[in-house]
Design an enzyme around this catalytic site. Structure first.
Site, mmCIF file in Angstrom:
data_model
loop_
_atom_site.group_PDB
_atom_site.id
_atom_site.type_symbol
_atom_site.label_atom_id
_atom_site.label_comp_id
_atom_site.label_asym_id
_atom_site.label_seq_id
_atom_site.Cartn_x
_atom_site.Cartn_y
_atom_site.Cartn_z
ATOM 1 N N ARG A 116 -3.686 -5.339 7.738
ATOM 2 C CA ARG A 116 -4.904 -4.784 7.170
ATOM 3 C C ARG A 116 -6.166 -5.308 7.833
ATOM 4 N NH1 ARG A 116 -3.479 -3.134 1.857
ATOM 5 N NH2 ARG A 116 -5.208 -2.271 0.694
ATOM 6 N N ARG B 276 -5.289 7.519 -11.599
ATOM 7 C CA ARG B 276 -3.954 6.904 -11.522
ATOM 8 C C ARG B 276 -3.701 5.944 -12.677
ATOM 9 N NH1 ARG B 276 -2.411 3.453 -6.235
ATOM 10 N NH2 ARG B 276 -4.202 2.233 -6.927
HETATM 11 P P1 AP5 Z 1 -2.503 -2.165 -2.053
HETATM 12 O O1 AP5 Z 1 -1.598 -2.252 -3.188
HETATM 13 O O2 AP5 Z 1 -1.960 -2.078 -0.673
HETATM 14 O O3 AP5 Z 1 -3.521 -0.996 -2.366
HETATM 15 P P2 AP5 Z 1 -4.246 0.083 -1.470
HETATM 16 O O4 AP5 Z 1 -4.054 0.038 0.000
HETATM 17 O O5 AP5 Z 1 -5.657 0.004 -1.935
HETATM 18 O O6 AP5 Z 1 -3.507 1.371 -1.820
HETATM 19 P P3 AP5 Z 1 -3.080 1.929 -3.209
HETATM 20 O O7 AP5 Z 1 -1.835 1.288 -3.673
HETATM 21 O O8 AP5 Z 1 -4.239 1.930 -4.167
HETATM 22 O O9 AP5 Z 1 -2.877 3.442 -2.817
HETATM 23 P P4 AP5 Z 1 -1.765 4.169 -1.967
HETATM 24 O O10 AP5 Z 1 -2.328 4.539 -0.622
HETATM 25 O O11 AP5 Z 1 -0.459 3.449 -1.991
HETATM 26 O O12 AP5 Z 1 -1.699 5.509 -2.788
HETATM 27 P P5 AP5 Z 1 -0.669 5.995 -3.921
HETATM 28 O O13 AP5 Z 1 0.576 6.491 -3.267
HETATM 29 O O14 AP5 Z 1 -0.539 5.027 -5.037
HETATM 30 O O15 AP5 Z 1 -3.505 -3.434 -2.041
HETATM 31 C C1 AP5 Z 1 -4.181 -3.853 -3.197
HETATM 32 C C2 AP5 Z 1 -5.001 -5.092 -2.873
HETATM 33 O O16 AP5 Z 1 -4.119 -6.168 -2.461
HETATM 34 C C3 AP5 Z 1 -6.003 -4.970 -1.706
HETATM 35 O O17 AP5 Z 1 -7.236 -4.408 -2.114
HETATM 36 C C4 AP5 Z 1 -6.123 -6.433 -1.257
HETATM 37 O O18 AP5 Z 1 -6.970 -7.159 -2.099
HETATM 38 C C5 AP5 Z 1 -4.707 -6.962 -1.447
HETATM 39 N N1 AP5 Z 1 -3.904 -6.817 -0.213
HETATM 40 C C6 AP5 Z 1 -2.824 -5.996 -0.030
HETATM 41 N N2 AP5 Z 1 -2.374 -6.085 1.231
HETATM 42 C C7 AP5 Z 1 -3.176 -6.982 1.872
HETATM 43 C C8 AP5 Z 1 -3.235 -7.466 3.193
HETATM 44 N N3 AP5 Z 1 -2.377 -7.036 4.145
HETATM 45 N N4 AP5 Z 1 -4.202 -8.375 3.505
HETATM 46 C C9 AP5 Z 1 -5.070 -8.807 2.581
HETATM 47 N N5 AP5 Z 1 -5.087 -8.375 1.307
HETATM 48 C C10 AP5 Z 1 -4.147 -7.466 0.956
HETATM 49 O O19 AP5 Z 1 -1.503 7.262 -4.408
HETATM 50 C C11 AP5 Z 1 -2.734 7.107 -5.081
HETATM 51 C C12 AP5 Z 1 -2.835 8.157 -6.204
HETATM 52 O O20 AP5 Z 1 -2.907 9.461 -5.628
HETATM 53 C C13 AP5 Z 1 -1.621 8.179 -7.124
HETATM 54 O O21 AP5 Z 1 -2.042 8.484 -8.409
HETATM 55 C C14 AP5 Z 1 -0.729 9.282 -6.533
HETATM 56 O O22 AP5 Z 1 0.089 9.881 -7.505
HETATM 57 C C15 AP5 Z 1 -1.774 10.255 -5.997
HETATM 58 N N6 AP5 Z 1 -1.352 10.939 -4.782
HETATM 59 C C16 AP5 Z 1 -0.654 10.414 -3.737
HETATM 60 N N7 AP5 Z 1 -0.494 11.353 -2.784
HETATM 61 C C17 AP5 Z 1 -1.132 12.468 -3.227
HETATM 62 C C18 AP5 Z 1 -1.334 13.767 -2.674
HETATM 63 N N8 AP5 Z 1 -0.871 14.094 -1.464
HETATM 64 N N9 AP5 Z 1 -2.038 14.660 -3.406
HETATM 65 C C19 AP5 Z 1 -2.547 14.341 -4.628
HETATM 66 N N10 AP5 Z 1 -2.372 13.127 -5.216
HETATM 67 C C20 AP5 Z 1 -1.679 12.211 -4.512
#
Ligand code: AP5
Ligand code: ZN
Length: 214
Positions: free
Chosen positions: A86, A124
């Site tokens: 990241r 979500r």
């Molecule tokens: P992390 O858990 O990795 O969160 P994120 O990258 O912010 O991503 P999300 O889990 O929120 O979303 P996603 O892309 O997986 O989407 P999802 O499939 O759920 O990280 C959280 C925190 O941890 C970071 O902010 C940081 O603090 C820390 N962290 C993690 N990794 C780190 C690292 N490497 N270094 C440092 N810190 C770190 O989908 C989202 C929503 O949209 C859902 O409701 C889903 O149902 C919907 N959805 C999905 N696809 C579609 C579509 N095609 N159309 C419509 N709706 C959709």
């Protein structure tokens, strides 16, 4: 194969990873999921991570790199990284730590505009027991607010509050977008896929790329 799936928060990384795991038998390694397990268990690492996560900031590189390299070595070939690397430094240290069979082979970038991310993440809800994701737009509707599988009351992730979502997006543009440039320079195979399409359409684009690799 060893893959990295990246993109902004709410791009659908977790959603597409679940599909890829089912279809290709990859081992899903999500840094966010691993950190949340630690947070829920109240471990020292979890307490530390929570301070950063709840403010939309990144957990320090040295902690995450150690955690994820350990997870990759444990899982072996055929891994799927979600949310890691990241920062450019995480990507560089990852490359330095892995060799041969364990090297990253390809990168998938899900591209979604900020407004769409804000909309998705504010809708979500998650099950605190089994971590299933619910929302009213995609495949699993919220209905009565309880998990279909175990009946637990669905909750909002602590970092899905509007001001934290905004901060996560800023952090993404500033610190994570450069990871894409890093991989472009290394010449690793890469696909940029429109993540704003529906889940099945995104999954088809992702699968077409994955199949082109073999
Ligand atoms: P992390 O858990 O990795 O969160 P994120 O990258 O912010 O991503 P999300 O889990 O929120 O979303 P996603 O892309 O997986 O989407 P999802 O499939 O759920 O990280 C959280 C925190 O941890 C970071 O902010 C940081 O603090 C820390 N962290 C993690 N990794 C780190 C690292 N490497 N270094 C440092 N810190 C770190 O989908 C989202 C929503 O949209 C859902 O409701 C889903 O149902 C919907 N959805 C999905 N696809 C579609 C579509 N095609 N159309 C419509 N709706 C959709
Ligand atoms: Zn559940």
């Amino acid at each position: 194969m060893n893959l990295v799936l990246t993109g902004p928060p709410g791009a659908g990384k977790g959603t597409q990873c679940r599909r890829l795991v089912e279809k290709y038998g990859l081992t899903h390694l999500s840094s966010g999921d691993i950190l949340r397990v630690e947070m829920n268990a109240g471990t020292e690492l979890g307490e530390l991570a929570k301070k950063y996560i709840d403010q939309g900031q990144l957990v320090p590189d040295e902690i995450v790199i150690k955690m994820m390299v350990g997870a990759i070595v444990k899982s072996g070939y055929n891994y799927l990284l979600d949310g890691f690397p990241r920062t450019s430094n995480q990507a560089l240290q990852l490359d330095k730590s892995l060799e041969g069979d364990l090297s990253v082979e390809a990168v998938i970038v899900l591209e979604v505009a900020d407004e769409r991310v804000i909309d998705r993440l504010s809708r979500r809800r998650i099950c605190p027991v089994c971590s299933r994701v619910y929302d009213d737009l995609s495949l699993r509707p919220i209905r009565d607010g309880h998990c279909d599988s175990d009946g637990a009351l669905l909750v909002q992730r602590s970092d899905d509050k509007p001001d934290v979502i905004k901060k996560r997006l800023e952090t993404y543009h500033e610190r994570t977008a450069p990871v894409i440039e890093y991989y472009e320079k290394t010449g690793v195979k890469m696909a940029k896929i429109d993540g704003s399409l529906n889940v099945d359409q995104v999954a088809s684009g992702v699968s077409a790329f994955v199949e082109s690799l073999s």
